[in-house]
Structures are given as structure tokens and as C-alpha cells.
Design a protein around this motif. Structure first.
Motif, mmCIF file in Angstrom:
data_model
loop_
_atom_site.group_PDB
_atom_site.id
_atom_site.type_symbol
_atom_site.label_atom_id
_atom_site.label_comp_id
_atom_site.label_asym_id
_atom_site.label_seq_id
_atom_site.Cartn_x
_atom_site.Cartn_y
_atom_site.Cartn_z
ATOM 1 N N ASN A 70 0.777 -1.313 -0.030
ATOM 2 C CA ASN A 70 -0.088 -0.001 0.076
ATOM 3 C C ASN A 70 0.812 1.333 0.002
ATOM 4 O O ASN A 70 2.018 1.101 0.366
ATOM 5 C CB ASN A 70 -0.861 -0.058 1.217
ATOM 6 N N VAL B 60 1.581 -4.333 4.065
ATOM 7 C CA VAL B 60 0.447 -4.943 3.536
ATOM 8 C C VAL B 60 -0.269 -5.516 4.910
ATOM 9 O O VAL B 60 0.280 -5.484 6.105
ATOM 10 C CB VAL B 60 0.765 -6.394 2.937
ATOM 11 N N SER C 167 -4.052 -12.134 3.972
ATOM 12 C CA SER C 167 -4.029 -11.707 2.698
ATOM 13 C C SER C 167 -4.421 -12.509 1.725
ATOM 14 O O SER C 167 -3.910 -13.891 2.014
ATOM 15 C CB SER C 167 -2.719 -11.405 2.444
ATOM 16 N N TYR D 119 -1.467 -4.986 10.271
ATOM 17 C CA TYR D 119 -0.680 -4.229 9.337
ATOM 18 C C TYR D 119 0.926 -4.697 9.514
ATOM 19 O O TYR D 119 1.543 -4.529 10.873
ATOM 20 C CB TYR D 119 -0.863 -2.806 9.355
#
Length: 68
Positions: free
Chosen positions: A14, A19, A23, A38
Motif C-alpha cells: 500500500n 500489507v 492476505s 498491518y
């Protein structure tokens, strides 16, 4: 606990260089196995999720930032 390693391209990060885990890139079947966390990948080039142990790292030759 997973010991998977997920290779990321710079474009997968990002704007802050990180990331979130879980995920979809980690191919996790159970989406809600742990709270969303995060991970700052850009700082060192890789980060390990404290919940599941998945390592997210920049693919060799990829650089974050640098203004492509």
C-alpha cells in the motif's frame, strides 16, 4: 501456524509500504483465522505476521518508493 513466505512486488504494497495479513496473496483458506494486522514490509524488505508466522517479503530486485 504457517511458515509460508509470500513474495510481493512493490505494487502489492500500500502507499505506506506495507500489507495486511490475512492476505489473499497468502492463499489462506480461513480468512478470519486472526485479526487483521498491518505489516511494514518496506522498512526492512520483509515482515512476519505475529499471529500466523507468514512472512511477506519484497521479491528480489523490487524496490518500494523510488518514484517509478
Amino acid at each position: 501456524m504457517s511458515n509460508a513466505t509470500v513474495e510481493l512486488l512493490a505494487k502489492d504494497l500500500n502507499p505506506q509500504g506495507g500489507v495486511f495479513c490475512p492476505s489473499p496473496k497468502a492463499d489462506m483458506k480461513l480468512w478470519n483465522t486472526h485479526p487483521k494486522v498491518y505489516l511494514d514490509v518496506a522498512k526492512t524488505g520483509e515482515a512476519r505476521c505475529p499471529y500466523c508466522g507468514t512472512v511477506y517479503k519484497l521479491k528480489a530486485g523490487e524496490h518500494f518508493g523510488g518514484g517509478h
